[in-house]
Design a protein around this motif. Sequence first.
Motif, PDB file in Angstrom:
ATOM      1  N   LEU A   8       0.955  -1.063   0.026  1.00  0.00           N
ATOM      2  CA  LEU A   8      -0.124  -0.121  -0.132  1.00  0.00           C
ATOM      3  C   LEU A   8       0.860   1.314  -0.072  1.00  0.00           C
ATOM      4  O   LEU A   8       2.234   1.050   0.034  1.00  0.00           O
ATOM      5  CB  LEU A   8      -1.043   0.168   1.246  1.00  0.00           C
ATOM      6  CG  LEU A   8      -1.923  -1.073   1.407  1.00  0.00           C
ATOM      7  CD1 LEU A   8      -2.791  -0.942   2.477  1.00  0.00           C
ATOM      8  CD2 LEU A   8      -3.000  -1.155   0.074  1.00  0.00           C
ATOM      9  N   ILE A  16      -2.720 -10.003  -3.074  1.00  0.00           N
ATOM     10  CA  ILE A  16      -3.702  -9.660  -4.104  1.00  0.00           C
ATOM     11  C   ILE A  16      -4.675 -10.912  -4.113  1.00  0.00           C
ATOM     12  O   ILE A  16      -4.493 -12.062  -4.100  1.00  0.00           O
ATOM     13  CB  ILE A  16      -2.771  -9.814  -5.468  1.00  0.00           C
ATOM     14  CG1 ILE A  16      -1.667  -8.908  -5.245  1.00  0.00           C
ATOM     15  CG2 ILE A  16      -3.916  -9.455  -6.498  1.00  0.00           C
ATOM     16  CD1 ILE A  16      -0.680  -8.758  -6.666  1.00  0.00           C
ATOM     17  N   THR A  17      -5.977 -10.231  -4.085  1.00  0.00           N
ATOM     18  CA  THR A  17      -7.275 -11.154  -3.981  1.00  0.00           C
ATOM     19  C   THR A  17      -7.670 -11.042  -5.654  1.00  0.00           C
ATOM     20  O   THR A  17      -7.171 -10.282  -6.095  1.00  0.00           O
ATOM     21  CB  THR A  17      -8.152 -10.752  -3.085  1.00  0.00           C
ATOM     22  OG1 THR A  17      -8.524  -9.691  -3.286  1.00  0.00           O
ATOM     23  CG2 THR A  17      -7.738 -11.195  -1.539  1.00  0.00           C
ATOM     24  N   ASP A  19      -9.445  -9.203  -6.980  1.00  0.00           N
ATOM     25  CA  ASP A  19      -9.852  -7.798  -7.507  1.00  0.00           C
ATOM     26  C   ASP A  19      -9.452  -6.782  -6.598  1.00  0.00           C
ATOM     27  O   ASP A  19      -9.720  -5.450  -7.005  1.00  0.00           O
ATOM     28  CB  ASP A  19     -11.151  -7.743  -7.847  1.00  0.00           C
ATOM     29  CG  ASP A  19     -12.375  -7.717  -6.741  1.00  0.00           C
ATOM     30  OD1 ASP A  19     -11.722  -8.178  -5.503  1.00  0.00           O
ATOM     31  OD2 ASP A  19     -13.221  -7.787  -6.533  1.00  0.00           O
ATOM     32  N   THR A  20      -8.884  -6.978  -5.468  1.00  0.00           N
ATOM     33  CA  THR A  20      -8.162  -5.779  -4.757  1.00  0.00           C
ATOM     34  C   THR A  20      -7.013  -6.369  -3.768  1.00  0.00           C
ATOM     35  O   THR A  20      -6.717  -7.498  -3.904  1.00  0.00           O
ATOM     36  CB  THR A  20      -9.535  -5.753  -3.893  1.00  0.00           C
ATOM     37  OG1 THR A  20      -9.220  -4.077  -2.981  1.00  0.00           O
ATOM     38  CG2 THR A  20      -9.955  -6.566  -2.829  1.00  0.00           C
ATOM     39  N   PHE A  21      -6.452  -5.415  -3.130  1.00  0.00           N
ATOM     40  CA  PHE A  21      -5.582  -5.709  -2.156  1.00  0.00           C
ATOM     41  C   PHE A  21      -6.033  -5.859  -0.691  1.00  0.00           C
ATOM     42  O   PHE A  21      -7.078  -5.399  -0.402  1.00  0.00           O
ATOM     43  CB  PHE A  21      -4.528  -4.760  -2.092  1.00  0.00           C
ATOM     44  CG  PHE A  21      -3.891  -4.456  -3.390  1.00  0.00           C
ATOM     45  CD1 PHE A  21      -2.966  -5.239  -3.949  1.00  0.00           C
ATOM     46  CD2 PHE A  21      -3.535  -3.122  -3.641  1.00  0.00           C
ATOM     47  CE1 PHE A  21      -2.113  -5.046  -4.777  1.00  0.00           C
ATOM     48  CE2 PHE A  21      -2.765  -2.838  -4.901  1.00  0.00           C
ATOM     49  CZ  PHE A  21      -2.104  -3.793  -5.517  1.00  0.00           C
ATOM     50  N   THR A  22      -5.700  -7.116   0.091  1.00  0.00           N
ATOM     51  CA  THR A  22      -6.054  -7.249   1.433  1.00  0.00           C
ATOM     52  C   THR A  22      -4.713  -7.190   2.302  1.00  0.00           C
ATOM     53  O   THR A  22      -3.805  -7.924   1.825  1.00  0.00           O
ATOM     54  CB  THR A  22      -7.131  -8.321   1.432  1.00  0.00           C
ATOM     55  OG1 THR A  22      -6.141  -9.473   1.234  1.00  0.00           O
ATOM     56  CG2 THR A  22      -8.323  -8.268   0.831  1.00  0.00           C
ATOM     57  N   PHE A  75     -10.012  -4.905   4.046  1.00  0.00           N
ATOM     58  CA  PHE A  75     -10.078  -4.930   2.505  1.00  0.00           C
ATOM     59  C   PHE A  75     -10.103  -3.484   2.137  1.00  0.00           C
ATOM     60  O   PHE A  75     -10.712  -2.592   2.464  1.00  0.00           O
ATOM     61  CB  PHE A  75     -11.535  -5.455   2.335  1.00  0.00           C
ATOM     62  CG  PHE A  75     -11.736  -6.591   2.846  1.00  0.00           C
ATOM     63  CD1 PHE A  75     -11.397  -7.843   2.468  1.00  0.00           C
ATOM     64  CD2 PHE A  75     -12.517  -7.022   4.120  1.00  0.00           C
ATOM     65  CE1 PHE A  75     -11.511  -9.167   3.171  1.00  0.00           C
ATOM     66  CE2 PHE A  75     -13.044  -8.145   4.707  1.00  0.00           C
ATOM     67  CZ  PHE A  75     -12.185  -9.242   4.242  1.00  0.00           C
ATOM     68  N   THR A  76      -9.025  -3.276   1.160  1.00  0.00           N
ATOM     69  CA  THR A  76      -8.925  -1.956   0.744  1.00  0.00           C
ATOM     70  C   THR A  76     -10.126  -1.380  -0.196  1.00  0.00           C
ATOM     71  O   THR A  76     -10.239  -0.248  -0.075  1.00  0.00           O
ATOM     72  CB  THR A  76      -7.530  -1.902  -0.211  1.00  0.00           C
ATOM     73  OG1 THR A  76      -7.550  -2.783  -1.422  1.00  0.00           O
ATOM     74  CG2 THR A  76      -6.323  -2.230   0.643  1.00  0.00           C
ATOM     75  N   TRP A  77     -10.778  -2.357  -0.867  1.00  0.00           N
ATOM     76  CA  TRP A  77     -11.748  -1.715  -1.795  1.00  0.00           C
ATOM     77  C   TRP A  77     -12.842  -1.165  -1.244  1.00  0.00           C
ATOM     78  O   TRP A  77     -13.550  -0.117  -1.780  1.00  0.00           O
ATOM     79  CB  TRP A  77     -12.311  -3.011  -2.556  1.00  0.00           C
ATOM     80  CG  TRP A  77     -13.030  -3.969  -1.801  1.00  0.00           C
ATOM     81  CD1 TRP A  77     -12.578  -5.149  -1.080  1.00  0.00           C
ATOM     82  CD2 TRP A  77     -14.564  -4.066  -1.967  1.00  0.00           C
ATOM     83  NE1 TRP A  77     -13.662  -5.713  -0.520  1.00  0.00           N
ATOM     84  CE2 TRP A  77     -14.900  -5.049  -0.980  1.00  0.00           C
ATOM     85  CE3 TRP A  77     -15.499  -3.220  -2.347  1.00  0.00           C
ATOM     86  CZ2 TRP A  77     -16.094  -5.514  -0.492  1.00  0.00           C
ATOM     87  CZ3 TRP A  77     -16.666  -3.582  -1.783  1.00  0.00           C
ATOM     88  CH2 TRP A  77     -17.061  -4.808  -1.268  1.00  0.00           C
ATOM     89  N   ASN A  78     -13.260  -1.384   0.215  1.00  0.00           N
ATOM     90  CA  ASN A  78     -14.256  -0.695   0.865  1.00  0.00           C
ATOM     91  C   ASN A  78     -13.759  -0.071   2.218  1.00  0.00           C
ATOM     92  O   ASN A  78     -14.561   0.164   3.001  1.00  0.00           O
ATOM     93  CB  ASN A  78     -15.484  -1.552   1.077  1.00  0.00           C
ATOM     94  CG  ASN A  78     -15.184  -2.709   1.678  1.00  0.00           C
ATOM     95  OD1 ASN A  78     -14.081  -3.100   2.190  1.00  0.00           O
ATOM     96  ND2 ASN A  78     -16.459  -3.462   1.995  1.00  0.00           N
ATOM     97  N   ASN A  79     -12.531  -0.344   2.755  1.00  0.00           N
ATOM     98  CA  ASN A  79     -12.007   0.043   3.840  1.00  0.00           C
ATOM     99  C   ASN A  79     -12.557  -0.335   4.916  1.00  0.00           C
ATOM    100  O   ASN A  79     -12.821   0.401   5.986  1.00  0.00           O
ATOM    101  CB  ASN A  79     -11.773   1.629   3.770  1.00  0.00           C
ATOM    102  CG  ASN A  79     -11.076   2.293   2.901  1.00  0.00           C
ATOM    103  OD1 ASN A  79      -9.991   1.815   2.568  1.00  0.00           O
ATOM    104  ND2 ASN A  79     -11.468   3.330   2.269  1.00  0.00           N
TER     105      ASN A  79
END
Length: 153
Positions: A8, A16-17, A19-22, A75-79
């Motif tokens: 990040l 890497i999942t 569709d996003t980073f976790t 989850f970075t996609w939705n914080n």
Amino acid sequence: MRQEVPRLADSTLVRITPDTFTVQSDDLFMAGLLLIRAGSKLQRAELLEDAVQQTLNFQSYLFNAENKLYHHAYFTWNNTRSCCHWGRGLGWMMLIYAELLEVLPADHPKRHRLLQNFREISAGLLSVLGVDCRLHQLLDDPTTYYDTSASAM
């Protein structure tokens, strides 16, 4: 790892999942242990410093100050954080704190913060121990099975 693993903007290692980073608790153990041991054996201070920073960063993403437990993921996609306080994930993170505290000099500028975090997490664990001092798979859900690995850690 310092060049190829995604991070990040604040340098936190991420998974890497599809569709996003976790940020996931078990990743601190896998990456942190390598950074600590390689830094110690090769006498490369920058690797130990990265381990320190990763540990503090993971704390900021995963630690729940109310119950003093770690969430399994961020989850970075939705914080948001995952719902679960996974016993094994927390055990692995505690092992990283123990490894770091063992090798860091007493005068390291971030040692006090690491020790403070370790004590807070320990207090959280005490609150969820079973009557026989074992931990559940999901730490705050006594309907889940006792997890031998988490308990051992």
